[in-house]
Scaffold this motif. Structure first.
Motif, PDB file in Angstrom:
ATOM      1  N   ILE A  24      50.169  39.584  37.357  1.00  0.00           N
ATOM      2  CA  ILE A  24      48.848  39.239  36.841  1.00  0.00           C
ATOM      3  C   ILE A  24      48.936  39.275  35.318  1.00  0.00           C
ATOM      4  O   ILE A  24      49.463  40.221  34.731  1.00  0.00           O
ATOM      5  CB  ILE A  24      47.780  40.240  37.316  1.00  0.00           C
ATOM      6  CG1 ILE A  24      47.677  40.245  38.847  1.00  0.00           C
ATOM      7  CG2 ILE A  24      46.429  39.899  36.701  1.00  0.00           C
ATOM      8  CD1 ILE A  24      46.746  41.319  39.391  1.00  0.00           C
ATOM      9  N   ASP A  25      48.411  38.212  34.705  1.00  0.00           N
ATOM     10  CA  ASP A  25      48.375  38.155  33.254  1.00  0.00           C
ATOM     11  C   ASP A  25      47.046  37.554  32.805  1.00  0.00           C
ATOM     12  O   ASP A  25      46.211  37.188  33.633  1.00  0.00           O
ATOM     13  CB  ASP A  25      49.564  37.367  32.708  1.00  0.00           C
ATOM     14  CG  ASP A  25      49.681  35.968  33.281  1.00  0.00           C
ATOM     15  OD1 ASP A  25      48.638  35.318  33.542  1.00  0.00           O
ATOM     16  OD2 ASP A  25      50.809  35.499  33.474  1.00  0.00           O
ATOM     17  N   SER A  26      46.859  37.479  31.535  1.00  0.00           N
ATOM     18  CA  SER A  26      45.605  36.979  30.969  1.00  0.00           C
ATOM     19  C   SER A  26      45.282  35.567  31.449  1.00  0.00           C
ATOM     20  O   SER A  26      44.128  35.241  31.725  1.00  0.00           O
ATOM     21  CB  SER A  26      45.690  37.022  29.441  1.00  0.00           C
ATOM     22  OG  SER A  26      44.506  36.550  28.870  1.00  0.00           O
ATOM     23  N   GLU A  27      46.294  34.737  31.573  1.00  0.00           N
ATOM     24  CA  GLU A  27      46.090  33.353  32.033  1.00  0.00           C
ATOM     25  C   GLU A  27      45.473  33.319  33.437  1.00  0.00           C
ATOM     26  O   GLU A  27      44.622  32.478  33.730  1.00  0.00           O
ATOM     27  CB  GLU A  27      47.417  32.592  32.039  1.00  0.00           C
ATOM     28  CG  GLU A  27      47.296  31.167  32.543  1.00  0.00           C
ATOM     29  CD  GLU A  27      48.646  30.473  32.661  1.00  0.00           C
ATOM     30  OE1 GLU A  27      48.758  29.587  33.535  1.00  0.00           O
ATOM     31  OE2 GLU A  27      49.577  30.814  31.903  1.00  0.00           O
ATOM     32  N   ARG A  57      36.669  41.900  30.902  1.00  0.00           N
ATOM     33  CA  ARG A  57      36.791  43.358  30.912  1.00  0.00           C
ATOM     34  C   ARG A  57      37.768  43.802  31.993  1.00  0.00           C
ATOM     35  O   ARG A  57      38.544  44.737  31.795  1.00  0.00           O
ATOM     36  CB  ARG A  57      35.439  44.026  31.132  1.00  0.00           C
ATOM     37  CG  ARG A  57      35.584  45.541  31.191  1.00  0.00           C
ATOM     38  CD  ARG A  57      34.291  46.278  31.180  1.00  0.00           C
ATOM     39  NE  ARG A  57      34.556  47.705  31.292  1.00  0.00           N
ATOM     40  CZ  ARG A  57      33.681  48.570  31.706  1.00  0.00           C
ATOM     41  NH1 ARG A  57      32.470  48.197  32.033  1.00  0.00           N
ATOM     42  NH2 ARG A  57      33.990  49.832  31.797  1.00  0.00           N
ATOM     43  N   TYR A  58      37.718  43.144  33.139  1.00  0.00           N
ATOM     44  CA  TYR A  58      38.641  43.463  34.229  1.00  0.00           C
ATOM     45  C   TYR A  58      40.072  43.355  33.707  1.00  0.00           C
ATOM     46  O   TYR A  58      40.880  44.277  33.853  1.00  0.00           O
ATOM     47  CB  TYR A  58      38.408  42.477  35.377  1.00  0.00           C
ATOM     48  CG  TYR A  58      38.839  42.910  36.748  1.00  0.00           C
ATOM     49  CD1 TYR A  58      40.114  43.362  37.012  1.00  0.00           C
ATOM     50  CD2 TYR A  58      37.970  42.813  37.820  1.00  0.00           C
ATOM     51  CE1 TYR A  58      40.518  43.709  38.296  1.00  0.00           C
ATOM     52  CE2 TYR A  58      38.354  43.153  39.109  1.00  0.00           C
ATOM     53  CZ  TYR A  58      39.634  43.600  39.330  1.00  0.00           C
ATOM     54  OH  TYR A  58      40.025  43.939  40.591  1.00  0.00           O
ATOM     55  N   TRP A  59      40.406  42.223  33.067  1.00  0.00           N
ATOM     56  CA  TRP A  59      41.754  42.034  32.542  1.00  0.00           C
ATOM     57  C   TRP A  59      42.069  43.066  31.453  1.00  0.00           C
ATOM     58  O   TRP A  59      43.132  43.678  31.451  1.00  0.00           O
ATOM     59  CB  TRP A  59      41.977  40.624  32.019  1.00  0.00           C
ATOM     60  CG  TRP A  59      43.238  40.574  31.204  1.00  0.00           C
ATOM     61  CD1 TRP A  59      43.363  40.366  29.869  1.00  0.00           C
ATOM     62  CD2 TRP A  59      44.567  40.822  31.688  1.00  0.00           C
ATOM     63  NE1 TRP A  59      44.670  40.473  29.482  1.00  0.00           N
ATOM     64  CE2 TRP A  59      45.434  40.749  30.595  1.00  0.00           C
ATOM     65  CE3 TRP A  59      45.101  41.112  32.939  1.00  0.00           C
ATOM     66  CZ2 TRP A  59      46.812  40.941  30.701  1.00  0.00           C
ATOM     67  CZ3 TRP A  59      46.480  41.302  33.048  1.00  0.00           C
ATOM     68  CH2 TRP A  59      47.313  41.213  31.938  1.00  0.00           C
ATOM     69  N   THR A  60      41.138  43.252  30.538  1.00  0.00           N
ATOM     70  CA  THR A  60      41.373  44.187  29.436  1.00  0.00           C
ATOM     71  C   THR A  60      41.608  45.599  29.958  1.00  0.00           C
ATOM     72  O   THR A  60      42.502  46.313  29.470  1.00  0.00           O
ATOM     73  CB  THR A  60      40.184  44.164  28.451  1.00  0.00           C
ATOM     74  OG1 THR A  60      40.049  42.836  27.949  1.00  0.00           O
ATOM     75  CG2 THR A  60      40.392  45.119  27.295  1.00  0.00           C
ATOM     76  N   THR A  61      40.839  45.991  30.954  1.00  0.00           N
ATOM     77  CA  THR A  61      41.016  47.314  31.543  1.00  0.00           C
ATOM     78  C   THR A  61      42.392  47.428  32.185  1.00  0.00           C
ATOM     79  O   THR A  61      43.104  48.425  31.976  1.00  0.00           O
ATOM     80  CB  THR A  61      39.909  47.608  32.577  1.00  0.00           C
ATOM     81  OG1 THR A  61      38.648  47.529  31.920  1.00  0.00           O
ATOM     82  CG2 THR A  61      40.077  48.984  33.200  1.00  0.00           C
TER      83      THR A  61
END
Length: 177
Positions: A24-27, A57-61
């Motif tokens: 899983i990445d930002s993209e 926020r999900y990704w940042t967390t």
């Protein structure tokens, strides 16, 4: 952790790996956000902004909590224990649950109709027979609607490590298509 919770996490990881590269990445979050927003054509700008913020926020967390080596990706082994930790991940899930459920209620009557529910869940990547089974497990009313609160609570339950026999288990059950 219950077996059912582990199965739910594996499914979520596979869906969040939207580009299919095994991590899983930002993209991935950008792709999923865009797919969900495309399904939410009737929603207002505030609801769309809220889901965009919740996905971000999900990704940042995840990136902050799990990417210890700083490579910008999260493996399934990194993802599993964190996502089922209510103390560490609960607020992120609550925000996401509220934003997604609200996106399903563009007329703001507190009710989500099955067609929009199916569209949003399909955009996330769930299988349609499982989506219908989940909607049915939520106990729709005579007009085939569920409440926003029911869906939001169901999303939060999905990530609970000690929950089994919940509506969200319908998403991991094998179904004939």
């Amino acid at each position: 952790m219950r077996t059912e919770a582990a199965q739910r996490v594996e499914l979520v990881f596979s869906l969040f790996d939207a580009n299919g590269n095994g991590v899983i990445d930002s993209e991935d979050f950008d792709l999923m956000t865009n797919r969900v927003l495309e399904a939410a054509v009737a929603s207002d700008g505030d609801a769309k902004a809220a889901i965009r913020t919740a996905f971000r926020r999900y990704w940042t967390t995840l990136a902050t909590e799990l990417d210890a080596n700083g490579d910008g990706v999260i493996s399934v082994d990194e993802f599993r224990p964190f996502v089922l930790d209510p103390e560490r991940f609960g607020p992120t899930i609550a925000e996401f649950a509220d934003a997604l459920a609200a996106l399903g209620d563009p007329d703001k009557d507190g009710l989500i109709e099955r067609p929009l529910f199916v569209s949003l869940m399909t955009a996330i990547g769930f299988e349609e027979p499982n989506i219908h089974a989940l909607f049915d497990a939520f106990g729709p009313d005579a007009e085939d609607r569920i409440t926003v609160a029911t869906w939001a609570a169901g999303i939060e339950d999905y990530y609970a490590p000690d929950m089994a026999g919940i509506p969200g288990d319908q998403l991991v059950a094998a179904r004939a298509v």
